[in-house]
Scaffold this motif. Structure first.
Motif, short mmCIF file in Angstrom:
data_model
loop_
_atom_site.label_atom_id
_atom_site.label_comp_id
_atom_site.label_asym_id
_atom_site.label_seq_id
_atom_site.Cartn_x
_atom_site.Cartn_y
_atom_site.Cartn_z
N GLU A 1 57.24 43.93 36.11
CA GLU A 1 58.06 42.74 36.36
C GLU A 1 58.31 42.58 37.86
N ASN A 2 58.52 43.71 38.55
CA ASN A 2 58.75 43.68 39.99
C ASN A 2 57.52 43.13 40.73
N SER A 3 56.33 43.59 40.34
CA SER A 3 55.10 43.11 40.97
C SER A 3 54.90 41.62 40.73
N ILE A 4 55.19 41.17 39.52
CA ILE A 4 55.06 39.74 39.20
C ILE A 4 56.02 38.92 40.04
N ALA A 5 57.25 39.41 40.17
CA ALA A 5 58.24 38.69 40.98
C ALA A 5 57.82 38.63 42.45
N GLN A 6 57.31 39.75 42.96
CA GLN A 6 56.84 39.78 44.35
C GLN A 6 55.66 38.83 44.54
N LEU A 7 54.74 38.81 43.58
CA LEU A 7 53.58 37.92 43.66
C LEU A 7 54.01 36.46 43.62
N ASN A 8 54.96 36.15 42.74
CA ASN A 8 55.48 34.78 42.68
C ASN A 8 56.15 34.37 43.99
N THR A 9 56.94 35.26 44.55
CA THR A 9 57.62 34.98 45.82
C THR A 9 56.61 34.77 46.94
N LEU A 10 55.62 35.64 47.02
CA LEU A 10 54.57 35.50 48.04
C LEU A 10 53.83 34.18 47.88
N SER A 11 53.50 33.84 46.65
CA SER A 11 52.76 32.62 46.38
C SER A 11 53.56 31.39 46.80
N LYS A 12 54.84 31.38 46.46
CA LYS A 12 55.69 30.23 46.82
C LYS A 12 55.91 30.14 48.32
N SER A 13 56.13 31.27 48.97
CA SER A 13 56.43 31.24 50.41
C SER A 13 55.21 30.92 51.27
N THR A 14 54.02 31.33 50.79
CA THR A 14 52.82 31.09 51.58
C THR A 14 52.06 29.85 51.14
N GLY A 15 52.32 29.39 49.91
CA GLY A 15 51.57 28.25 49.39
C GLY A 15 50.17 28.63 48.94
N ILE A 16 49.93 29.92 48.78
CA ILE A 16 48.62 30.41 48.36
C ILE A 16 48.69 30.75 46.87
N ALA A 17 47.67 30.36 46.13
CA ALA A 17 47.63 30.64 44.69
C ALA A 17 47.66 32.15 44.45
N LYS A 18 48.28 32.54 43.34
CA LYS A 18 48.42 33.97 43.04
C LYS A 18 47.07 34.66 42.91
N SER A 19 46.11 34.01 42.28
CA SER A 19 44.79 34.65 42.14
C SER A 19 44.13 34.83 43.50
N ARG A 20 44.31 33.86 44.39
CA ARG A 20 43.73 33.99 45.74
C ARG A 20 44.43 35.10 46.51
N LEU A 21 45.76 35.19 46.37
CA LEU A 21 46.50 36.27 47.01
C LEU A 21 45.97 37.63 46.55
N LEU A 22 45.74 37.76 45.26
CA LEU A 22 45.22 39.03 44.75
C LEU A 22 43.83 39.32 45.32
N ARG A 23 42.99 38.29 45.44
CA ARG A 23 41.66 38.51 46.03
C ARG A 23 41.79 38.95 47.49
N ILE A 24 42.72 38.35 48.22
CA ILE A 24 42.95 38.73 49.62
C ILE A 24 43.41 40.18 49.71
N LEU A 25 44.38 40.54 48.89
CA LEU A 25 44.91 41.91 48.91
C LEU A 25 43.85 42.93 48.52
N ILE A 26 43.03 42.60 47.53
CA ILE A 26 41.94 43.51 47.14
C ILE A 26 40.96 43.68 48.28
N HIS A 27 40.60 42.58 48.92
CA HIS A 27 39.67 42.65 50.05
C HIS A 27 40.24 43.50 51.18
#
Length: 114
Positions: free
Chosen positions: A67-93
């Protein structure tokens, strides 16, 4: 006609209010062949990366997150305007570019916090 025929093809653009001066200035820009400062980006620019040609390189995946990871991902997505799936691809890279030692440090730090 099936229900899939009713599916929205393009995302609905929000209507933004414009002052009279901005409207006139934009009309002048249009008349002079300049780009509009008020209109939303074109659909191709708006949907960047998920057109029919590029969707073939993506695969649907399901992951289990805390739940914490989902909340952090949602917050990052909203603050950056980047889609969650794209954020995950960036972080993996970014993680894959680290040395094995750096990856170990991050993995062990994360593991100890959960």
């Amino acid at each position: 006609m099936s229900l899939t025929d009713l599916k929205r093809k393009q995302p609905k653009r929000p209507i933004k209010s414009v002052s009279v001066e901005d409207f006139i200035e934009d009309a002048n820009n249009y008349a002079l062949g300049k780009t509009s400062l008020l209109t939303a980006p074109t659909t191709s620019a708006f949907i960047k990366g998920l057109d029919k040609k590029s969707t073939k390189i993506y695969r649907h995946a399901t992951f289990t997150l805390t739940e914490n990871s989902i909340a952090q991902l949602n917050t990052l997505s909203k603050s950056t305007g980047i889609a969650k799936s794209r954020l995950l691809r960036i972080l993996i890279h970014e993680f894959s570019q680290l040395t094995p030692i750096q990856q170990d440090v991050i993995a062990n730090k994360r593991h100890s916090e959960t």
